[in-house]
Every structure is written in structure tokens, then in C-alpha cells.
Design a protein around this motif. Sequence first.
Motif, short mmCIF file in Angstrom:
data_model
loop_
_atom_site.label_atom_id
_atom_site.label_comp_id
_atom_site.label_asym_id
_atom_site.label_seq_id
_atom_site.Cartn_x
_atom_site.Cartn_y
_atom_site.Cartn_z
N GLN A 57 22.05 -3.30 -18.34
CA GLN A 57 21.51 -3.31 -16.99
C GLN A 57 21.93 -2.04 -16.27
N VAL A 58 20.97 -1.43 -15.57
CA VAL A 58 21.29 -0.25 -14.78
C VAL A 58 21.00 -0.55 -13.33
N GLN A 59 21.67 0.17 -12.46
CA GLN A 59 21.54 -0.06 -11.03
C GLN A 59 21.63 1.25 -10.29
N LEU A 60 20.91 1.35 -9.17
CA LEU A 60 21.04 2.48 -8.26
C LEU A 60 21.57 1.96 -6.94
N VAL A 61 22.60 2.62 -6.44
CA VAL A 61 23.20 2.19 -5.18
C VAL A 61 23.26 3.37 -4.22
N GLU A 62 22.60 3.20 -3.06
CA GLU A 62 22.57 4.26 -2.06
C GLU A 62 23.73 4.11 -1.08
N SER A 63 24.12 5.23 -0.48
CA SER A 63 25.13 5.21 0.57
C SER A 63 24.90 6.41 1.48
N GLY A 64 25.52 6.36 2.67
CA GLY A 64 25.48 7.51 3.56
C GLY A 64 24.52 7.41 4.73
N GLY A 65 23.79 6.32 4.84
CA GLY A 65 22.86 6.19 5.95
C GLY A 65 23.58 5.85 7.25
N GLY A 66 22.77 5.65 8.31
CA GLY A 66 23.35 5.28 9.59
C GLY A 66 22.55 5.83 10.74
N LEU A 67 23.21 5.82 11.90
CA LEU A 67 22.59 6.29 13.13
C LEU A 67 23.02 7.73 13.41
N VAL A 68 22.06 8.57 13.73
CA VAL A 68 22.36 9.97 14.05
C VAL A 68 21.45 10.42 15.18
N GLN A 69 21.93 11.33 15.98
CA GLN A 69 21.13 11.84 17.10
C GLN A 69 20.10 12.86 16.60
N PRO A 70 19.03 13.02 17.32
CA PRO A 70 18.06 14.07 16.95
C PRO A 70 18.75 15.42 16.84
N GLY A 71 18.38 16.16 15.80
CA GLY A 71 19.03 17.44 15.54
C GLY A 71 20.26 17.34 14.67
N GLY A 72 20.70 16.12 14.42
CA GLY A 72 21.89 15.92 13.62
C GLY A 72 21.61 15.97 12.13
N SER A 73 22.63 15.66 11.33
CA SER A 73 22.50 15.73 9.88
C SER A 73 23.18 14.54 9.23
N LEU A 74 22.73 14.25 8.02
CA LEU A 74 23.31 13.19 7.19
C LEU A 74 23.17 13.61 5.74
N ARG A 75 24.02 13.04 4.90
CA ARG A 75 23.85 13.20 3.47
C ARG A 75 23.82 11.83 2.81
N LEU A 76 22.72 11.56 2.13
CA LEU A 76 22.60 10.33 1.37
C LEU A 76 23.03 10.57 -0.07
N SER A 77 23.63 9.55 -0.64
CA SER A 77 24.02 9.60 -2.05
C SER A 77 23.42 8.39 -2.76
#
Length: 122
Positions: A1-21
Amino acid sequence: QVQLVESGGGLVQPGGSLRLSCAASGSISRIYTMGWYRQAPGKQRELVAAITNEGSTNYAESVKGRFTISRDSTKNTVYLRMVTLKPEDTAVYYCNADRILTLAEVWYLEVWGQGILVTVSS
């Protein structure tokens, strides 16, 4: 069995940045193309960015110059660096792998993560 798990989301203001994994787990031999898709409320799921196992990338026009996809094959992980975020980037972001080959030589096709919410709002 394989799985993909995301992380790194959330709330950010316009113009801001995030990194998803997105980390793939399981007895994996090889992962081919990995990508990020998103689905905003009331809209269809759309491709945001994809990267092949050889490192070739492609992006949706709406994110070119603002988002960067990368992967670490040693960790079976794909990243999405997002900068200059806009309210219209608000969506659930899904990780995808088109083909995964396990050590037991079993193929998994079109594997999806559970999705992670990104909200861009002041």
C-alpha cells in the motif's frame, strides 16, 4: 500500500507565501510524475504544477512566476513553494502521483493525497 500525505497548508494574507509538502510512504521503488492540483469551491479540480522523475516541470498559466514545484526523490517528497499569494489561490490542494512502482513490483496508478486547505485572506 502506498500513500501520499500533504502538509504545510493554512491561512495566509494576500502577498504572503507558503510551502506545501507531499510525502509518499510505502515500499516504493520509483515514482514517476508528481503534481499538485487544486479545487476551489464550486470549481473543477485543476492542475497547478507537475514535475517528472527527470525534473521537467509545467505550470498552470495562473501560477507561473509565483509557484515553484520541486522534488526530493531520496525522500519521495514533492514540494510546492507559493509566493505572492492571491485570494483566488484559495483552494484545497491535492498531491498526485501518476505512477508508483513498489519494491514488490506492484504498480499504483493515479494516487492522490487527502488534500490540504490553503486560504488566502486578510
